[in-house]
Design an enzyme around this catalytic site. Sequence first.
Site, short mmCIF file in Angstrom:
data_model
loop_
_atom_site.label_atom_id
_atom_site.label_comp_id
_atom_site.label_asym_id
_atom_site.label_seq_id
_atom_site.Cartn_x
_atom_site.Cartn_y
_atom_site.Cartn_z
N GLN A 1 -1.95 1.89 10.25
CA GLN A 1 -0.83 1.93 9.29
C GLN A 1 0.31 2.83 10.27
O GLN A 1 1.53 2.74 10.15
CB GLN A 1 -0.92 2.61 8.25
N ASP B 1 -1.98 10.73 -1.91
CA ASP B 1 -2.05 9.77 -2.84
C ASP B 1 -2.46 10.40 -4.25
O ASP B 1 -2.49 9.71 -5.17
CB ASP B 1 -3.44 8.84 -2.21
N ARG C 1 0.98 -1.34 0.06
CA ARG C 1 -0.10 0.00 0.10
C ARG C 1 0.91 1.19 -0.13
O ARG C 1 2.07 1.29 0.26
CB ARG C 1 -1.10 -0.03 1.27
N GLY C 2 0.22 2.30 -0.22
CA GLY C 2 0.97 3.60 -0.34
C GLY C 2 1.02 3.81 -1.95
O GLY C 2 1.43 3.14 -2.65
N ALA C 3 0.71 5.17 -2.26
CA ALA C 3 0.65 5.56 -3.68
C ALA C 3 1.81 5.03 -4.54
O ALA C 3 1.78 4.52 -5.51
CB ALA C 3 0.32 6.88 -3.87
N ASN D 1 -5.47 12.12 0.62
CA ASN D 1 -4.51 11.38 1.47
C ASN D 1 -5.51 10.52 2.42
O ASN D 1 -6.61 10.70 2.53
CB ASN D 1 -3.66 12.46 2.13
N LYS D 2 -4.81 9.88 3.49
CA LYS D 2 -5.50 8.98 4.09
C LYS D 2 -6.46 9.82 4.84
O LYS D 2 -6.27 10.79 5.35
CB LYS D 2 -4.49 8.24 5.23
#
Length: 329
Positions: free
Chosen positions: A182, A223, A50-52, A233-234
């Site tokens: 996370q 993201d 995960r993570g863009a 973003n998150k």
Amino acid sequence: MTKDLRPIIWDDDKKELILIDQRKLPNKLEYFICKTYEDVAYAIKDMVVRGAPAIGVSAAYGLALAEINGDDIYKAYEVLKNTRPTAVNLFWALDRCLTAYKEGKSILDEAKKIHEEDIETCKKIGMIGEKLIEDGDTILTHCNAGALATSAYGTALSVIRFAFYNGKKIRVIADETRPRLQGAKLTAFELNYEGIPVKVITDNTAGFLMQKGEIDKIIVGADRILADGTVYNKIGTYSLAVLAKYHRIPFYVAAPLSTFDLRSSEEDVIIEERDEKEVAYIDGVRIVPEGVGCYNYAFDKTPPDLITAIITEKGIVKPNRDEILKLFR
């Protein structure tokens, strides 16, 4: 590089993609092997990776696996593209690989380039951004924008890492980041792994620490960033930005140029909604009464007037259209 923490590994001999299984951290450091593009699609959708930026690199290797295995490239492209809707790096990397394929070039070679470029890009973000950090700063970060979210170093955590590497005495506060945790599971793992002082807080503690004057700066990843400086973003990023504005705390976003989406408007961006079970359960135990539903938005939108600056591999810019477009000239 960040010790030996390599979240994405390409095995040229076996033609396999090896990913740290981030679902198992921090208690187990295990690897997930991808031999097909379907394996990569599953890994992205189920948040093995995960993570863009990391999603983009992994998807590129997924398309390369399709080519290696003789699969339909266009079908693989569609499957990989539809794994997660919000992070723009996914589409950027896939489009770049598909263009290479149409030009008769090797998708694997293009994927390797994307991978190598991501490492260098994240390093540059850290080297540029660390100048904003002062000795003695306490920095709040959200979710995980570290090596585990990229190919190495990270984005927000790259800034923190290079401040630490340069001898600045800093302290990091990591939001736990419900529901997938996370911050608690990944950011705290990464920083502790490198000996960078870190404490974890519940998400609803952040405002109190700002009120007490215990937070000097906030740095998050992204993201997707629109041309006008709007940041996706998150989930929870917007809340932090509002609190930071009220308490006059600098709020920085660290992201590579591949995270910028110059074509889309806010109406075009799909905010991912994940399974409500992620909220209703913690480690397999239901914490919400049966029959009660849950919202589980994965991302939120932070307007540019709440953002102090955006840190990129080409420099630090204000979140407005003119400055952002200069990055691409």
